[in-house]
Design a protein around this motif. Structure first.
Motif, PDB file in Angstrom:
ATOM      1  N   GLU A  89     -18.812   0.552  13.164  1.00  0.00           N
ATOM      2  CA  GLU A  89     -17.924   1.740  13.015  1.00  0.00           C
ATOM      3  C   GLU A  89     -18.343   2.239  14.816  1.00  0.00           C
ATOM      4  N   GLU A  90     -18.547   2.161  16.228  1.00  0.00           N
ATOM      5  CA  GLU A  90     -18.331   2.313  17.047  1.00  0.00           C
ATOM      6  C   GLU A  90     -17.078   1.923  17.335  1.00  0.00           C
ATOM      7  N   LEU A  91     -16.793   0.876  17.125  1.00  0.00           N
ATOM      8  CA  LEU A  91     -15.888  -0.429  17.542  1.00  0.00           C
ATOM      9  C   LEU A  91     -14.668   0.247  16.796  1.00  0.00           C
ATOM     10  N   ASN A  92     -14.436   0.862  15.352  1.00  0.00           N
ATOM     11  CA  ASN A  92     -13.762   1.221  14.982  1.00  0.00           C
ATOM     12  C   ASN A  92     -12.029   0.467  15.266  1.00  0.00           C
ATOM     13  N   SER A  93     -11.944  -1.007  14.905  1.00  0.00           N
ATOM     14  CA  SER A  93     -10.894  -1.998  15.461  1.00  0.00           C
ATOM     15  C   SER A  93     -10.935  -2.807  14.329  1.00  0.00           C
TER      16      SER A  93
END
Length: 147
Positions: A89-93
């Motif tokens: 989710e933090e990478l969101n990529s």
């Protein structure tokens, strides 16, 4: 492939529309755009009472074992209690892909992909690590790689 750039200064924010004949071509273009925009951002990881800042583009892969997440970067291995889902989710990529129940990888860091037994694949990463892609995620990986 045809490409066209239209500059419209009246837009409130940047907008990119991609029209492709196939989903594979669209996924590849999105992956390239994503790599040059969001992957340059920093990621903050809590590890052993310290906070580490790493660039998203430095992340090669990550795996969970016994509720401990190990993040493999170009230069180090970082151990944290963060969950794999939280990391994704933090990478969101579009560059990062979950490839099994316990592993994810950066598709830009794959050197080669080899067949394994029972329909699985093995990705050999640029740091030499082997990452197993379970059958459930093989089609998603192929789509992102455009194969």
């Amino acid at each position: 492939m045809k490409a066209e750039l239209i500059i419209d200064e009246q837009l409130n924010e940047d907008e990119v529309k991609i029209h492709t004949k196939t989903a594979i071509a669209g996924a590849r273009v999105l992956s390239y755009i994503d790599h040059f925009t969001t992957d340059r951002e920093n990621l903050i990881i809590r590890s052993d009472e310290e906070l580490l800042m790493i660039q998203k583009s430095d992340v090669i892969s990550a795996e969970v074992q016994d509720k401990t997440l190990t993040i493999y970067t170009k230069t180090e291995e970082i151990v944290t209690s963060k969950s794999l889902r939280e990391l994704l989710e933090e990478l969101n990529s579009e560059t990062f892909l979950k490839v099994s129940k316990a592993e994810m990888l950066n598709i830009q860091m794959i050197n080669r992909v080899e067949p394994s037994f029972s329909g699985n694949l093995i990705a050999r990463m640029k740091n030499g690590k082997k990452v197993s892609i379970s059958r459930r995620y093989v089609s998603k990986l192929k789509e992102r790689l455009g194969i």
